[in-house]
Write a protein that holds these residues in place. Structure first.
Motif, mmCIF file in Angstrom:
data_model
loop_
_atom_site.group_PDB
_atom_site.id
_atom_site.type_symbol
_atom_site.label_atom_id
_atom_site.label_comp_id
_atom_site.label_asym_id
_atom_site.label_seq_id
_atom_site.Cartn_x
_atom_site.Cartn_y
_atom_site.Cartn_z
ATOM 1 N N ARG A 431 1.061 -1.207 0.152
ATOM 2 C CA ARG A 431 0.182 0.053 -0.135
ATOM 3 C C ARG A 431 0.718 1.349 0.115
ATOM 4 O O ARG A 431 0.513 2.083 -0.840
ATOM 5 N N TRP A 432 1.994 1.157 0.923
ATOM 6 C CA TRP A 432 2.633 2.666 0.932
ATOM 7 C C TRP A 432 3.319 2.635 -0.239
ATOM 8 O O TRP A 432 3.529 3.806 -1.053
ATOM 9 N N ASN A 433 4.165 1.566 -0.894
ATOM 10 C CA ASN A 433 4.693 1.952 -2.307
ATOM 11 C C ASN A 433 3.975 2.067 -3.465
ATOM 12 O O ASN A 433 4.114 2.893 -4.384
ATOM 13 N N ALA A 434 2.777 1.520 -3.472
ATOM 14 C CA ALA A 434 1.738 1.793 -4.556
ATOM 15 C C ALA A 434 1.262 3.376 -4.493
ATOM 16 O O ALA A 434 1.181 3.910 -5.476
ATOM 17 N N ASP A 435 0.871 4.103 -3.122
ATOM 18 C CA ASP A 435 0.806 5.047 -2.969
ATOM 19 C C ASP A 435 1.760 6.286 -3.635
ATOM 20 O O ASP A 435 1.488 7.209 -4.339
ATOM 21 N N LEU A 436 3.049 5.651 -3.431
ATOM 22 C CA LEU A 436 4.218 6.456 -3.635
ATOM 23 C C LEU A 436 4.238 6.416 -5.285
ATOM 24 O O LEU A 436 4.483 7.819 -5.777
ATOM 25 N N GLN A 437 3.783 5.473 -5.944
ATOM 26 C CA GLN A 437 4.399 5.270 -7.416
ATOM 27 C C GLN A 437 2.911 6.290 -7.825
ATOM 28 O O GLN A 437 3.254 6.588 -9.188
ATOM 29 N N ARG A 438 1.948 6.232 -7.413
ATOM 30 C CA ARG A 438 0.720 6.682 -8.014
ATOM 31 C C ARG A 438 1.013 8.364 -7.898
ATOM 32 O O ARG A 438 0.835 9.065 -8.976
ATOM 33 N N ARG A 439 1.665 8.821 -6.680
ATOM 34 C CA ARG A 439 1.985 10.325 -6.846
ATOM 35 C C ARG A 439 3.084 10.657 -7.581
ATOM 36 O O ARG A 439 3.146 11.792 -8.063
ATOM 37 N N MET A 440 4.011 9.564 -7.912
ATOM 38 C CA MET A 440 5.115 10.123 -8.531
ATOM 39 C C MET A 440 4.940 10.146 -10.129
ATOM 40 O O MET A 440 5.454 10.901 -10.719
ATOM 41 N N LYS A 441 3.718 9.734 -10.749
ATOM 42 C CA LYS A 441 3.319 9.985 -11.838
ATOM 43 C C LYS A 441 3.052 11.287 -12.232
ATOM 44 O O LYS A 441 3.220 11.803 -13.285
ATOM 45 N N ARG A 442 2.659 12.124 -11.212
ATOM 46 C CA ARG A 442 2.310 13.517 -11.663
ATOM 47 C C ARG A 442 3.441 14.379 -11.376
ATOM 48 O O ARG A 442 3.378 15.556 -11.484
ATOM 49 N N THR A 443 4.650 13.881 -10.751
ATOM 50 C CA THR A 443 5.770 14.839 -10.626
ATOM 51 C C THR A 443 6.530 15.283 -11.735
ATOM 52 O O THR A 443 6.453 14.565 -12.843
ATOM 53 N N VAL A 444 7.288 16.328 -11.700
ATOM 54 C CA VAL A 444 8.239 16.386 -12.743
ATOM 55 C C VAL A 444 9.224 15.508 -12.974
ATOM 56 O O VAL A 444 9.714 15.491 -14.057
ATOM 57 N N TRP A 445 9.808 14.834 -12.006
ATOM 58 C CA TRP A 445 10.572 13.801 -12.401
ATOM 59 C C TRP A 445 10.299 12.809 -13.114
ATOM 60 O O TRP A 445 11.016 11.970 -13.863
ATOM 61 N N THR A 446 8.983 12.361 -13.290
ATOM 62 C CA THR A 446 8.500 11.389 -14.369
ATOM 63 C C THR A 446 7.813 12.184 -15.683
ATOM 64 O O THR A 446 8.029 11.689 -16.673
ATOM 65 N N ARG A 447 7.300 13.498 -15.538
ATOM 66 C CA ARG A 447 6.534 13.996 -16.339
ATOM 67 C C ARG A 447 7.518 15.197 -17.190
ATOM 68 O O ARG A 447 7.003 15.724 -18.242
ATOM 69 N N GLY A 448 8.623 15.387 -16.775
ATOM 70 C CA GLY A 448 9.662 16.505 -17.244
ATOM 71 C C GLY A 448 10.375 16.358 -18.476
ATOM 72 O O GLY A 448 10.946 17.314 -18.688
ATOM 73 N N GLY A 449 10.261 15.249 -18.968
ATOM 74 C CA GLY A 449 10.844 15.069 -20.293
ATOM 75 C C GLY A 449 12.464 14.782 -20.138
ATOM 76 O O GLY A 449 13.103 15.151 -21.241
ATOM 77 N N CYS A 450 12.851 14.082 -19.323
ATOM 78 C CA CYS A 450 14.359 13.869 -19.092
ATOM 79 C C CYS A 450 14.523 12.534 -18.355
ATOM 80 O O CYS A 450 13.551 11.813 -17.838
ATOM 81 N N SER A 451 15.710 11.677 -18.661
ATOM 82 C CA SER A 451 16.133 10.659 -17.841
ATOM 83 C C SER A 451 16.992 11.152 -16.840
ATOM 84 O O SER A 451 17.890 11.981 -16.953
ATOM 85 N N SER A 452 17.014 10.341 -15.611
ATOM 86 C CA SER A 452 18.030 10.932 -14.661
ATOM 87 C C SER A 452 18.365 9.511 -13.954
ATOM 88 O O SER A 452 17.767 8.581 -13.898
#
Length: 498
Positions: A431-452
């Motif tokens: 549950r903890w990690n599923a919530d983290l990854q759901r939130r991660m989808k809206r972040t600039v680290w995922t949607r920002g157009g880069c690999s890092s």
């Protein structure tokens, strides 16, 4: 030999754990450190220009303020002196064992303890521990680039985190591979002494001005006399840095003022329009770590520097060849290509209840831990600076103190209730990690157009925390026993009522 608590690593994390355990009366602990001193990152990274990109007042323990910082952004040697001073004053160094490698740890389910192998100056030895606390950190094992022929290079070659101070760089042809946090500090220093400097850039970072200032004598005196002033500085800096969180996690347009400052930094440091275009990032602000420097761009614009953006095809005995066929001679090759952050080498040495290593467990789907600290199948294992605890905007010391508070409460709870072991429930972890990854989808680290380096081979961000740090602290403020399976001091295992 048996100890109640074995701590691995003597950087900020390991030292914090040792000090706070002692405050709780937990004196039966041992800290093993592979190097010969405390300090971790700041002991190992001694490259020219090494400094912190988080202000000193925040990049320090809340319980050990330092009124003697020389400036708002401290140089590396000063941070190392601070860590060493805190360690010496703490009264814990008698339980630190240096020059000792952590080789292996396996959970002994029958005895409810960890069986550990270490190697020190006197050779290998075995010990057992009730709890295993990992403070090895995510920036401890340098990553070398996989470039054809690099092993054939005949000049001097070293990683930024393993700087060879015996090499005289004066007048040499120096190449720096990488444009990350270390590289932008190294490049201005190399430009001053090198005969020629080539900087190999894969992607351009966002670099904002470094608003550093020296603390005058009167200001330091005031900080000594009035500790509340230091706390006020720290609080102000903390909330100013938290202002980046919405831009990274909700709406990138909130970063417009910072992005404007970064663009102005380019314009101020570089006049040539072609070079400006090369150093202007194509991705959203914050997608990769935002860097701070006033000297990086002027160093790139200097007459003895060339920024190379063509892909490196191979390295020969005395040169680097890029994909366009150009061969550039090199005397000294500095590799500033980061660390193993999404596949921590220390996890290869930890075996849990199922007979699998932590590395094997994580290879299937990437790093994951409950609250960034505990892992199902690995009882009494506590990770500091674990998965999804990293920060792109503020001090990791704040996170470390939050995790140590959680570990302390877990140990106190185990003592009070007579538990031999605790292990997070699989469902709680999921549950903890599923919530983290759901939130991660809206972040600039995922949607920002880069690999890092934030992303693992599965494309998941297993490195950063996608909320505010105050939220992290609140969620780790106390040990949530109802999320754990526990084992009493007897041999029966029980579930804690929800």
């Amino acid at each position: 030999m048996h100890v109640e608590h074995l701590i691995v690593g003597a950087g900020f994390a390991g030292l914090c754990a040792a000090i706070k355990l002692q405050e709780d009366g937990e004196r039966d602990f041992l800290v093993v450190e592979k190097a010969s001193d405390v300090g971790g990152t700041w002991r190992d990274n001694t490259y020219p220009g090494a400094a912190c990109d988080v202000p000193s007042q925040l990049y320090s323990f809340s319980f050990a303020p330092n009124p003697e910082w020389s400036s708002s952004y401290s140089p590396g040697p000063e941070i190392q002196d601070y860590i060493r001073g805190v360690a010496e004053r703490s009264g814990t160094l008698d339980r630190f064992v240096f020059d000792t490698s952590f080789d292996d740890a396996a959970w002994d389910d029958a005895a409810a303890r960890w069986s550990v192998q270490v190697t020190g100056p006197d050779g290998p030895r075995s010990l057992t521990a009730t709890t295993l606390i990992l403070g090895a950190g995510g920036l401890s094992e340098p990553r070398l680039p996989e470039i054809d022929g690099i092993e054939s290079f005949q000049g001097q070659l070293f990683h930024s985190a393993r700087w060879d101070h015996s090499v005289d760089l004066t007048g040499k042809r120096v190449a720096v591979i990488g444009t990350g946090a270390s590289a932008i500090q190294i490049v201005p220093e190399m430009q001053k002494v090198a005969g020629h400097l080539d900087v190999y850039q894969r992607t351009a970072p966002w670099v904002i001005p470094r608003n550093d200032r020296v603390y005058g004598g009167l200001e330091r005196q005031a900080l000594r006399r009035f500790p509340a002033l230091g706390r006020l500085y720290r609080t102000g800096i903390y909330w100013a840095h938290e202002g980046y969180v919405p831009a990274f996690t909700i709406e990138p347009r909130f970063a417009a003022p910072a992005k404007k400052a970064a663009t102005a930094n380019i314009a101020k440091g570089i006049q040539d329009p072609d070079l400006r275009a090369k150093v202007t990032p194509y991705f959203e602000f914050g997608c990769k770590r935002v860097l701070r420097s006033n000297t990086y761009y002027p160093a790139l614009a200097a007459d003895n520097t060339e920024l190379v953006t063509d892909r490196i095809a191979k390295v020969t005995g005395d040169a680097i060849v890029t994909a366009d066929g150009v061969e550039r001679p090199v005397d000294v090759l500095v590799v500033a290509t980061g660390f193993y952050t999404t596949e921590l080498p220390v996890t290869e040495q930890i075996t849990g209840t199922a007979g699998r290593t932590l590395a094997d467990t994580w290879r299937e789907s990437g790093m994951a831990a409950y609250k960034g600290t505990t892992v199902p199948g690995f009882p009494n294992l506590f990770m500091l600076v674990g998965p999804n605890t990293g920060q792109g905007h503020t001090s990791m010391v704040f996170i470390i103190e939050s995790q140590v508070a959680y570990v302390r409460d877990a140990i106190r709870t185990m003592r009070a209730r007579g538990w031999a072991s605790v292990e997070p429930r699989v469902q709680a972890d999921r549950r903890w990690n599923a919530d983290l990854q759901r939130r991660m989808k809206r972040t600039v680290w995922t949607r920002g157009g880069c690999s890092s380096w934030y992303l693992d081979e599965h494309g998941r961000n297993t490195t950063l925390w996608p909320k505010s740090t105050i939220t992290f602290r609140r969620q780790l403020a106390s040990f949530d026993a109802d999320a754990y399976d526990v084992r009493r001091q007897t041999t029966t295992r029980e579930d804690v009522p929800a």
